[in-house]
Design a protein around this motif. Structure first.
Motif, PDB file in Angstrom:
ATOM      1  N   ASP A 148       0.787  -1.226  -0.041  1.00 53.55           N
ATOM      2  CA  ASP A 148       0.000  -0.089   0.006  1.00 53.55           C
ATOM      3  C   ASP A 148       0.944   1.215   0.154  1.00 53.55           C
TER       4      ASP A 148
ATOM      5  N   ALA B 167       2.494   1.678  -3.348  1.00 53.81           N
ATOM      6  CA  ALA B 167       1.295   2.036  -4.521  1.00 53.81           C
ATOM      7  C   ALA B 167       1.335   3.579  -4.269  1.00 53.81           C
TER       8      ALA B 167
ATOM      9  N   HIS C  62      -8.966   1.747  -3.292  1.00 58.70           N
ATOM     10  CA  HIS C  62      -7.497   1.078  -3.406  1.00 58.70           C
ATOM     11  C   HIS C  62      -7.031   0.879  -4.641  1.00 58.70           C
ATOM     12  N   ASP C  63      -8.191   0.392  -5.515  1.00 58.63           N
ATOM     13  CA  ASP C  63      -7.614  -0.092  -6.772  1.00 58.63           C
ATOM     14  C   ASP C  63      -7.569   0.788  -7.666  1.00 58.63           C
TER      15      ASP C  63
ATOM     16  N   ALA D 279      -3.937   1.830  -6.827  1.00 59.04           N
ATOM     17  CA  ALA D 279      -2.782   0.990  -7.565  1.00 59.04           C
ATOM     18  C   ALA D 279      -2.745   1.221  -8.834  1.00 59.04           C
ATOM     19  N   ARG D 280      -3.867   1.413  -9.463  1.00 62.05           N
ATOM     20  CA  ARG D 280      -3.718   1.553 -10.969  1.00 62.05           C
ATOM     21  C   ARG D 280      -2.871   2.967 -11.279  1.00 62.05           C
TER      22      ARG D 280
ATOM     23  N   SER E 203      -0.422   4.147  -9.695  1.00 62.99           N
ATOM     24  CA  SER E 203       0.855   3.524  -9.568  1.00 62.99           C
ATOM     25  C   SER E 203       1.528   3.143 -10.620  1.00 62.99           C
TER      26      SER E 203
ATOM     27  N   ARG F 168       1.095  -3.043 -12.200  1.00 64.88           N
ATOM     28  CA  ARG F 168      -0.105  -4.022 -12.400  1.00 64.88           C
ATOM     29  C   ARG F 168       0.105  -4.960 -11.347  1.00 64.88           C
TER      30      ARG F 168
ATOM     31  N   GLN G 271      -1.229  -4.050  -7.976  1.00 63.45           N
ATOM     32  CA  GLN G 271      -2.203  -4.146  -7.897  1.00 63.45           C
ATOM     33  C   GLN G 271      -2.801  -5.575  -7.575  1.00 63.45           C
TER      34      GLN G 271
ATOM     35  N   ASN H 179      -1.689  -6.746  -4.208  1.00 65.02           N
ATOM     36  CA  ASN H 179      -2.644  -5.845  -2.968  1.00 65.02           C
ATOM     37  C   ASN H 179      -3.993  -6.688  -3.126  1.00 65.02           C
ATOM     38  N   GLN H 180      -4.483  -6.947  -3.849  1.00 71.89           N
ATOM     39  CA  GLN H 180      -5.936  -7.435  -3.810  1.00 71.89           C
ATOM     40  C   GLN H 180      -5.990  -8.789  -3.461  1.00 71.89           C
TER      41      GLN H 180
END
Length: 272
Positions: free
Chosen positions: A114, A117, A159-160, A163-164, A166, A169, A172, A175-176
């Motif tokens: 996190d 990201a 959060h997604d 991450a995107r 950042s 991929r 992302q 993290n998921q």
């Protein structure tokens, strides 16, 4: 006299394992791409010079690993599947449930993911991506009155979006997976949350702080906020003798947030 070479013991390899290895390598090289099909079972039997039972066992392993989809009685060959985070999630969940991965290790990794990201998003985000984060945060605010399930989906969307932004991929996907595995491990405790509304309101405040830091291009602050927020949220679930692993990621001037000084209400599941 020259010293003789020393060899290590070898493990016997079954024929189906050799088939799995060759097909996996072909997929990794890009010789086999998602949507393409393997030769039929009959052709594989001939190419590998093995029995049909051996080929079927190899296909079973490949399907279990999420690499192919094979239907019984299908005259066409097995289909190569695209990569899915579900495959990684299944492996990590299994490791966690077998106590190979502790909750502290998962949370520590999540804090790293996190924070990274957020750091990258603060430097690389576009105006469109900022608008996406704004929209997700607004849905979180609107979802408080609807309940934590709606709120959780909006939380995950935020959060997604970060991450995107950042640009990575793999960040992302990981993290998921880590988020899902960690929440699965404490799902029973989460179900007995005391004050869901208060927890959701607190979460909105934290997400707004992250967005402000990302918008300002302050990656260090965005990363610091992520680490502290995740620590505060999860630390009460982690055994006391393992909490030092999480505190090691906090900046010296952050403190512990007071989260591990004594019993505290169990947070609700808000998709963190």
């Amino acid at each position: 006299m020259a010293q003789r070479p020393r060899f290590e013991p070898v493990q016997p390899v079954r024929a189906y394992e050799r088939i799995v290895q060759q097909i996996e390598e072909a997929i990794l090289r890009g010789d086999l791409r998602p949507g393409e099909r393997l030769p039929s079972e009959r052709d594989l039997v001939q190419q590998f010079s093995v029995s049909r039972a051996t080929v079927r066992e190899a296909l079973r392993v490949l399907q279990s690993n999420g690499l192919v989809r094979s239907r019984a009685g299908d005259p066409a060959g097995a289909e190569i599947m695209p990569f899915s985070p579900a495959t990684l999630q299944k492996s990590m969940t299994t490791l966690a449930r077998l106590s190979e991965l502790t909750l502290a290790e998962l949370i520590q990794f999540r804090m790293l993911l996190d924070a990274t990201a957020n750091l990258l998003a603060a430097q690389l985000r576009t105006e469109e991506q900022l608008a996406e984060m704004d929209a997700a945060l607004q849905v979180m605010r609107d979802s408080v009155r609807l309940g934590y399930e709606e709120f959780s989906r909006a939380d995950v969307a935020f959060h997604d979006a970060v991450a995107r932004a950042s640009g990575n991929r793999l960040l992302q996907v990981c993290n998921q997976v880590v988020r899902s595995v960690a929440l699965t491990l404490i799902a029973e405790k989460i179900a007995h949350a005391l004050d869901r509304t208060a927890q959701m309101e607190e979460s909105i405040t934290h997400h707004a702080e992250v967005l402000e830091a990302v918008r300002a291009g302050d990656g260090a602050a965005a990363a610091r906020i992520a680490r502290q927020n995740l620590y505060d949220y999860y630390v009460s679930y982690v055994p006391e003798d393992e909490r030092a692993f999480l505190r090691a990621l906090l900046d010296p001037d952050q403190g512990s947030g007071g989260a591990d000084t004594g019993p505290s209400p169990t947070p609700t599941r808000t998709g963190r």
